[in-house]
Design an enzyme around this catalytic site. Sequence first.
Site, PDB file in Angstrom:
ATOM      1  N   HIS A 130     -17.455   2.403   0.944  1.00 36.30           N
ATOM      2  CA  HIS A 130     -16.709   1.948   1.731  1.00 36.30           C
ATOM      3  C   HIS A 130     -17.341   1.546   3.177  1.00 36.30           C
ATOM      4  O   HIS A 130     -17.244   2.472   4.070  1.00 36.30           O
ATOM      5  CB  HIS A 130     -15.072   1.075   1.321  1.00 36.30           C
ATOM      6  CG  HIS A 130     -14.848   0.753   1.932  1.00 36.30           C
ATOM      7  ND1 HIS A 130     -14.413  -0.131   2.723  1.00 36.30           N
ATOM      8  CD2 HIS A 130     -15.580  -1.351   1.531  1.00 36.30           C
ATOM      9  CE1 HIS A 130     -13.719  -1.414   3.002  1.00 36.30           C
ATOM     10  NE2 HIS A 130     -14.553  -1.665   2.257  1.00 36.30           N
ATOM     11  N   ASP A 141      -4.576  -0.932  -2.043  1.00 40.26           N
ATOM     12  CA  ASP A 141      -6.017  -0.447  -1.155  1.00 40.26           C
ATOM     13  C   ASP A 141      -6.461   0.059  -1.877  1.00 40.26           C
ATOM     14  O   ASP A 141      -6.345   1.262  -3.182  1.00 40.26           O
ATOM     15  CB  ASP A 141      -5.183   0.483  -0.177  1.00 40.26           C
ATOM     16  CG  ASP A 141      -6.516   0.258   1.375  1.00 40.26           C
ATOM     17  OD1 ASP A 141      -6.659  -0.696   1.510  1.00 40.26           O
ATOM     18  OD2 ASP A 141      -6.663   1.021   1.752  1.00 40.26           O
ATOM     19  N   LYS A 150      -6.553  -4.741  -2.864  1.00 39.59           N
ATOM     20  CA  LYS A 150      -8.153  -5.824  -1.742  1.00 39.59           C
ATOM     21  C   LYS A 150      -8.322  -4.377  -1.218  1.00 39.59           C
ATOM     22  O   LYS A 150      -7.752  -3.171  -1.466  1.00 39.59           O
ATOM     23  CB  LYS A 150      -6.825  -6.236  -0.385  1.00 39.59           C
ATOM     24  CG  LYS A 150      -6.266  -4.618  -0.429  1.00 39.59           C
ATOM     25  CD  LYS A 150      -4.571  -5.472   0.835  1.00 39.59           C
ATOM     26  CE  LYS A 150      -3.966  -4.464   1.310  1.00 39.59           C
ATOM     27  NZ  LYS A 150      -4.657  -3.036   1.881  1.00 39.59           N
ATOM     28  N   HIS A 177     -10.969   6.956   1.991  1.00 39.43           N
ATOM     29  CA  HIS A 177      -9.644   6.695   0.931  1.00 39.43           C
ATOM     30  C   HIS A 177      -9.090   5.691   0.032  1.00 39.43           C
ATOM     31  O   HIS A 177      -9.750   5.132   0.376  1.00 39.43           O
ATOM     32  CB  HIS A 177      -8.217   5.972   1.929  1.00 39.43           C
ATOM     33  CG  HIS A 177      -8.533   4.921   2.230  1.00 39.43           C
ATOM     34  ND1 HIS A 177      -9.336   5.034   3.385  1.00 39.43           N
ATOM     35  CD2 HIS A 177      -7.439   4.259   2.528  1.00 39.43           C
ATOM     36  CE1 HIS A 177      -9.270   4.136   4.092  1.00 39.43           C
ATOM     37  NE2 HIS A 177      -8.349   2.980   3.063  1.00 39.43           N
ATOM     38  N   HIS A 235     -10.697   0.674  -3.089  1.00 36.26           N
ATOM     39  CA  HIS A 235     -12.419   0.627  -2.138  1.00 36.26           C
ATOM     40  C   HIS A 235     -13.339   1.171  -3.153  1.00 36.26           C
ATOM     41  O   HIS A 235     -12.672   2.460  -3.671  1.00 36.26           O
ATOM     42  CB  HIS A 235     -12.186   1.109  -1.033  1.00 36.26           C
ATOM     43  CG  HIS A 235     -10.990   1.169  -0.207  1.00 36.26           C
ATOM     44  ND1 HIS A 235     -11.146  -0.303   0.725  1.00 36.26           N
ATOM     45  CD2 HIS A 235      -9.916   1.964   0.992  1.00 36.26           C
ATOM     46  CE1 HIS A 235     -10.193  -0.629   1.373  1.00 36.26           C
ATOM     47  NE2 HIS A 235     -10.016   0.755   2.108  1.00 36.26           N
ATOM     48  N   ASP A 295       0.523  -1.287   0.068  1.00 34.89           N
ATOM     49  CA  ASP A 295       0.251  -0.077  -0.182  1.00 34.89           C
ATOM     50  C   ASP A 295       0.760   1.145   0.114  1.00 34.89           C
ATOM     51  O   ASP A 295       0.200   2.270   0.757  1.00 34.89           O
ATOM     52  CB  ASP A 295      -1.319  -0.058   1.103  1.00 34.89           C
ATOM     53  CG  ASP A 295      -2.467  -1.325   1.494  1.00 34.89           C
ATOM     54  OD1 ASP A 295      -2.008  -2.202   0.036  1.00 34.89           O
ATOM     55  OD2 ASP A 295      -2.958  -1.427   2.004  1.00 34.89           O
ATOM     56  N   CYS A 346      -1.459  -2.615   8.127  1.00 36.25           N
ATOM     57  CA  CYS A 346      -1.622  -3.880   7.083  1.00 36.25           C
ATOM     58  C   CYS A 346      -0.405  -4.482   6.870  1.00 36.25           C
ATOM     59  O   CYS A 346      -0.658  -5.732   6.584  1.00 36.25           O
ATOM     60  CB  CYS A 346      -1.955  -3.042   5.202  1.00 36.25           C
ATOM     61  SG  CYS A 346      -4.012  -2.598   5.357  1.00 36.25           S
TER      62      CYS A 346
HETATM   63  C1  VGL Z   1      -4.294   1.002   5.755  1.00 38.55           C
HETATM   64  C2  VGL Z   1      -5.785   1.965   6.514  1.00 38.55           C
HETATM   65  C3  VGL Z   1      -6.761   1.326   6.381  1.00 38.55           C
HETATM   66  C4  VGL Z   1      -2.771   0.505   5.756  1.00 38.55           C
HETATM   67  C5  VGL Z   1      -5.362   0.809   4.963  1.00 38.55           C
HETATM   68  O1  VGL Z   1      -2.998  -0.041   4.307  1.00 38.55           O
HETATM   69  O2  VGL Z   1      -2.300  -0.129   5.945  1.00 38.55           O
HETATM   70  N1  VGL Z   1      -5.044   1.244   6.934  1.00 38.55           N
HETATM   71  N2  VGL Z   1      -6.944   0.911   5.129  1.00 38.55           N
HETATM   72 ZN    ZN Z   2      -8.552   0.786   3.209  1.00 40.23          ZN
END
Ligand code: VGL
Ligand code: ZN
Length: 215
Positions: free
Chosen positions: A61, A55, A115, A90, A57, A17, A160
Amino acid sequence: MPATIPIRHDDVLLVIDVQRGFCLGGALAIRDGDAVVPVINRVAQGFKHIIFTQDWHPAGHLSFASSHAGKQPYESVEVSYGAQTLWPDHCVQNTPCAEFHPELKIPQVELVLRKGFRREIDSYSAFMENDKRTPTGLAGYLRERGFKRLFLAGLAYDYCVRFSAVDAIGAGFSSYVIEDACRAVDLPGSVDETNGEFAETGVVRISGADLSFKH
Ligand code: VGL
Ligand code: ZN
């Protein structure tokens, strides 16, 4: 813990990510998040096999605070699979926030695993969504390709990266987190819990300088 770890041909670098949304100016900016980029660019030179996660979404979401009336980012809610931390909107699909950091210079990425694309389930882990029962398919992919050891880098250390590193162990892989190639969201207790879980499950914390490779 050996002082140096020679990178093997069947090792994988899993870059979690490293997207605009988690870096400076992003919707869920992680303090010093951009600092992971040069470290990742450097260690990536030693790996033959690299996988990115993204990431990804849909709008609305369930992990977005804006989807829950009266809730603020970083609060927690009960959803069908248990507690879910809420975040600012995000990494919405096909928006600049979801793009990879523009300074990542890694031409040999073999797989981009998206994901968090199911509206009703968040996915911190690259292996298993937050309901703990919906696999992403990554374990099967890695097994079929014969990989044994995963080296993790990216954002965020305590979300993550953490869930991916621990699930990697559960799926039968060796799991190494390159700490200086990660940064944390750092909610209260989240980094200590992460380090405790890594110690319990056998995730090894290393530094990029521990990796040895020709270049
Ligand atoms: C993440 C919060 C929400 C991450 C992703 O990549 O750690 N944290 N979505
Ligand atoms: Zn996320």
